[in-house]
Write an enzyme that holds these catalytic residues in place. Structure first.
Site, PDB file in Angstrom:
ATOM      1  CG  HIS A 236      -2.236   3.935  -3.586  1.00  0.00           C
ATOM      2  ND1 HIS A 236      -3.084   4.752  -2.875  1.00  0.00           N
ATOM      3  CD2 HIS A 236      -2.670   2.678  -3.413  1.00  0.00           C
ATOM      4  CE1 HIS A 236      -4.012   3.994  -2.290  1.00  0.00           C
ATOM      5  NE2 HIS A 236      -3.777   2.743  -2.602  1.00  0.00           N
TER       6      HIS A 236
ATOM      7  CB  CYS B 271     -17.858  11.491   4.314  1.00  0.00           C
ATOM      8  SG  CYS B 271     -16.695  11.857   5.623  1.00  0.00           S
TER       9      CYS B 271
END
Length: 398
Positions: free
Chosen positions: A204, A327
């Site tokens: 990916h 995050c």
């Protein structure tokens, strides 16, 4: 300013391209056979599987029998490191060498092995984000089983001296593994010529689908079973093969390794323009070596800014990027990679990674350079930390 969509997070994942999707589609519909079945439909799937394996091997400079398909880079890292460690432990070799800024697939595997009684040496990477060959050489001991150093860092893009590290390992009779997930397709790799014993790669990152990758293991290196229950992957990894994903992965890799110098030249020029433009913003710094880095990687720290806020503001403006702060991992700690460079916590928290690809355009770069300075100015105007930085500068200059 007209809002547009710019994807600049290719180090996280990439779009599946049309040639790759087209190569995969028949194996969802007409060619849906199980590669272990003996009738024609199954034999066709088996042929596609082995043709893909041959293609992947060719793209890496390996032999077909040296390629094992996996679910991605993390699985390949785990398999290579754990297998080498457990096998060589039987010979009294229970020491592993890695670097402090590896991907967590490597670091957490090494930490798990430490709980089993292995000793791990974590090499520094210094301010430029590069492992020194001399440090590797000095760390190797009589009981060293394996050295595992990533080819290129996933956050700051710094390229490591892999052939030189491999040569030191071979001189000392030590196995060498590299996590090349970020490097494959971006730099020229030949596992034989570069002396690599084991290499991990993920689809990916190459415009193939998620959930497919490969592990290269040099012929003559035994490898433990990863999954029991079937004869797939030469009896080492049981489970019905994902033929469509494997075929797509092989196609993506074939495209990725073609004309690397030409693609790198184009992407590097855009990256340099991006870096130069962002460094014009005050109180910024480039993380990692300026030249020994992946063509598409730009990692900049902004003082007085929180990474989460920066990403959210960029997202509102249509720009996809990533940060070295909370995050990215669900943790309140800043990136271990940036801390390894010697950055202070508050500076590491305000980092931005923009990773571009061959699909990025000059217009995309223009848009990023238009948006980021305005976002940085707005966030700093609301930041108590930035206010403190300016006050300290003023008082210090008096």
């Amino acid at each position: 300013m007209e809002k547009r969509f710019v994807y600049a997070d290719n180090a996280a994942t990439t779009r599946v391209t049309k040639p790759v999707l087209d190569a995969m589609l028949p194996y969802f519909t007409e060619e849906y056979g199980n590669a272990s079945s003996i009738y024609a439909l199954g034999r066709s799937a088996k042929k596609a599987l082995e043709t893909a394996r041959e293609s992947v091997a060719g793209s890496l400079g390996a032999e077909t029998s040296e390629i094992y398909f996996t679910s991605g880079g993390s699985e390949a890292d785990n398999w290579a490191i754990r297998s080498a460690a457990h096998r060589l432990a039987k010979k009294g070799k229970k020491h592993i060498i890695t670097s402090v800024f590896e991907h967590h697939a490597v670091l957490h595997t090494c930490q798990a092995l430490e709980k089993e009684g292995f000793e791990v040496t974590y090499l520094p990477v210094y301010e430029n984000g590069i492992v020194r060959v001399e440090d590797v050489k000095n760390a190797i001991r009589e009981d060293t089983a394996l050295v595992t150093i990533m080819y290129a860092n996933n956050e700051i893009g710094t390229i490591q001296p892999i052939p030189e590290i491999a040569a030191v390992c071979h001189e000392k009779g030590v196995l060498f593994h590299t996590d090349a997930v970020q490097a494959v397709g971006n730099v020229e790799i030949d596992v034989k010529a570069q002396g690599i014993d084991m290499l991990s790669v993920s689809g990916h990152k190459l415009h193939a689908q998620k959930g497919i990758g490969a592990l290269y293991v040099r012929k003559g290196i035994p490898i433990d079973n990863l999954i029991y229950g079937g004869a797939q992957e030469r009896n080492r990894r049981a489970g019905t093969e994902n033929v469509a994903a494997i075929v797509g992965f092989a196609k993506a890799l074939e495209i990725a390794v073609k004309d690397i110098p030409e693609k790198a030249e184009k992407i590097t020029a855009m990256r340099n323009r991006l870096i130069d433009g962002l460094l014009k913003i005050s109180h910024t710094r480039l993380n990692g070596d300026r030249n020994k880095r992946l063509p598409g990687n730009c990692n900049i720290s902004f003082e007085g800014i929180e990474g989460e806020s920066l990403l959210l503001m960029l997202d509102l403006n249509g720009i996809c990027a990533s940060s070295g702060s909370a995050c990215t991992s669900g943790s309140l700690d800043p990136s271990h990679v940036l801390l390894a460079l010697g950055l202070k916590h508050e500076v590491a928290h305000g980092s931005l990674r923009l990773s571009i690809s061959n699909e990025t355009t000059d217009e995309d770069i223009d848009y990023i350079l238009e948006v980021v300075p305005k976002v940085a100015e707005r966030l700093r105007a609301m930041s108590p930390l930035w206010e403190r930085i300016i006050k300290e500068e003023v008082s210090g200059g008096k």
